[in-house]
Design a protein around this motif. Structure first.
Motif, mmCIF file in Angstrom:
data_model
loop_
_atom_site.group_PDB
_atom_site.id
_atom_site.type_symbol
_atom_site.label_atom_id
_atom_site.label_comp_id
_atom_site.label_asym_id
_atom_site.label_seq_id
_atom_site.Cartn_x
_atom_site.Cartn_y
_atom_site.Cartn_z
ATOM 1 N N LYS A 53 -4.235 9.058 -1.729
ATOM 2 C CA LYS A 53 -3.849 7.760 -2.272
ATOM 3 C C LYS A 53 -2.331 7.565 -2.213
ATOM 4 N N LEU A 55 0.679 4.544 -2.943
ATOM 5 C CA LEU A 55 0.944 3.249 -3.565
ATOM 6 C C LEU A 55 2.429 2.932 -3.466
ATOM 7 N N TRP A 73 4.653 -2.922 2.924
ATOM 8 C CA TRP A 73 3.211 -3.049 2.739
ATOM 9 C C TRP A 73 2.500 -3.069 4.096
ATOM 10 N N ASN A 89 -2.255 1.035 -1.652
ATOM 11 C CA ASN A 89 -2.257 -0.074 -2.604
ATOM 12 C C ASN A 89 -0.812 -0.386 -2.973
ATOM 13 N N TYR A 90 -0.611 -1.450 -3.768
ATOM 14 C CA TYR A 90 0.727 -1.806 -4.206
ATOM 15 C C TYR A 90 0.681 -2.364 -5.617
ATOM 16 N N SER A 91 1.825 -2.284 -6.292
ATOM 17 C CA SER A 91 2.033 -2.936 -7.581
ATOM 18 C C SER A 91 3.263 -3.822 -7.443
ATOM 19 N N ALA A 106 1.204 4.149 -11.561
ATOM 20 C CA ALA A 106 0.867 4.720 -10.263
ATOM 21 C C ALA A 106 0.586 6.212 -10.376
ATOM 22 N N ASN A 111 -2.206 8.701 -7.629
ATOM 23 C CA ASN A 111 -1.606 8.584 -6.304
ATOM 24 C C ASN A 111 -0.820 9.846 -5.968
ATOM 25 N N ILE A 114 4.071 8.025 -3.946
ATOM 26 C CA ILE A 114 4.434 6.744 -4.567
ATOM 27 C C ILE A 114 5.763 6.288 -3.984
#
Length: 364
Positions: A53, A55, A73, A89-91, A106, A111, A114
């Motif tokens: 994972k 992020l 991204w 994924n992203y925040s 995260a 994850n 990061i």
């Protein structure tokens, strides 16, 4: 666009750990042997990627900023396509106070890698890395004096493509007055401003004329209305070309160029799609390729922690678009000749005011 993945991996493998300040790092050229290793290693990530994972936490520009958050991204989306088992994924951060919260979440969500996008996140990411030594972190556009062992820094020599677009602006201007719009003053944005000004000065010397550069900061990376207002003022004041290094603010700059039927110069990604008849060129930072490749290296278990990678023209980490219909072949080819001189270190574009002042003296 050039195929960059293998060459970027070679460059990253060849760069040694570097202690440096924000926005600046040294680099070393990749060897042909490393290039061969990179080509053979490009597809090796899938076996190690099961449920891996990754992020990224955006800065306040958001994931659709038409700039380096969006490029970051894009790199992670490509990672998902290329590496079976990788989950990206992203925040989004709406304000700076969100950085620490998003980084903590995260880590809590499991994850393994990061990303923090942007130098403004440097403090929050360093704290998160200290609190979670078993998690890998990476940051774009920042380098620490001492890089934590679980952090990877990626910086770009933005003064190099900025020099090229400044030269193009100097060769293209009809009014002998051009502009620069910055987001917020920082060492990173200094690279753009002073690289650009030096390129303009180089063209002016070559053409034996004076070209003025007007600079203004928006004190924002998201206020496109302010960017549009600044650019409109520059165009009405005689500028016929404006370069921006201002994230979402630059969208307003390009809108102003379109309305005034003048030229703008984009940043980070090729922004010609925003106004094909008005974006003269763009100063590219191939953030997507770097994010994807460093993430692949992490998945493969390569030793990337505690290192700073500096990417410029030599590593194909920055550049300008190949499309050049608005400037014509002669100006584009002249810019490409300058690119080679930068690669050969015959020209060293300045990244700060002091370096710029010294550079200009060499032109007299």
């Amino acid at each position: 666009m050039k195929k960059l993945a293998a060459f970027l991996l070679a460059a990253l493998m060849a760069v040694s750990a570097t202690a440096c300040s924000s926005g600046a790092a040294s680099s070393s050229e990749a060897s042909s042997e490393a290039s061969g290793q990179a080509a053979s290693a490009a597809g090796s990530s899938s076996a190690a990627a099961t449920n891996y994972k990754v992020l990224m936490v955006t800065d306040t520009g958001g994931v659709n900023d038409q700039s380096f958050n969006q490029l970051s991204w894009k790199g992670l989306q490509q990672l998902e396509k290329d590496v079976p088992g990788a989950k990206a994924n992203y925040s989004e951060s709406k304000q700076e106070s969100d950085y620490a919260t998003n980084l903590d979440k995260a880590a809590d969500d499991g994850n393994q890698l990061i990303w923090g996008v942007g130098y403004a996140m440097a403090g929050a990411l360093q704290n998160a890395a200290q609190q979670n030594p078993d998690i890998g972190y990476a940051i774009i556009d920042n380098a620490y004096e001492t890089v934590p062992s679980n952090v990877t820094c990626v910086v770009f020599r933005a003064q190099e493509p900025s020099f090229l677009v400044g030269y193009i602006a100097g060769k293209t201007t009809k009014t002998n007055k051009v502009g620069f719009v910055g987001g917020q003053k920082s060492d990173v944005i200094d690279q753009f401003e002073y690289g650009y000004k030096a390129g303009v000065a180089y063209a002016a010397k070559e053409l034996n004329k004076n070209i003025d550069v007007v600079s203004q900061y928006a004190e924002s990376f998201v206020d496109s209305a302010k960017g549009k207002a600044i650019a409109k003022s520059m165009y009405s004041g005689g500028c016929d070309i404006v370069f921006h290094a201002a994230g979402g603010v630059g969208v307003g700059v390009i809108e102003a160029a379109k309305e005034a039927n003048k030229y703008a110069i984009g940043v980070d990604m090729d922004q010609a799609f925003l106004a094909p008849d008005n974006v003269l060129t763009s100063a590219l930072k191939r953030v997507d390729k770097a994010v994807e490749q460093v993430s692949k290296d992490a998945i493969d278990g390569k030793e990337i922690g505690g290192k700073t990678y500096s990417l410029g023209l030599t590593e194909d980490g920055v550049g300008i678009p190949e499309e050049h219909k608005l400037m014509g072949d002669d100006t584009y080819n002249a810019a490409m000749a300058l690119e080679q001189k930068i690669k050969d270190k015959e020209i060293v574009p300045p990244a700060s005011k002091d370096d710029y002042d010294a550079f200009v003296k060499t032109l007299k």
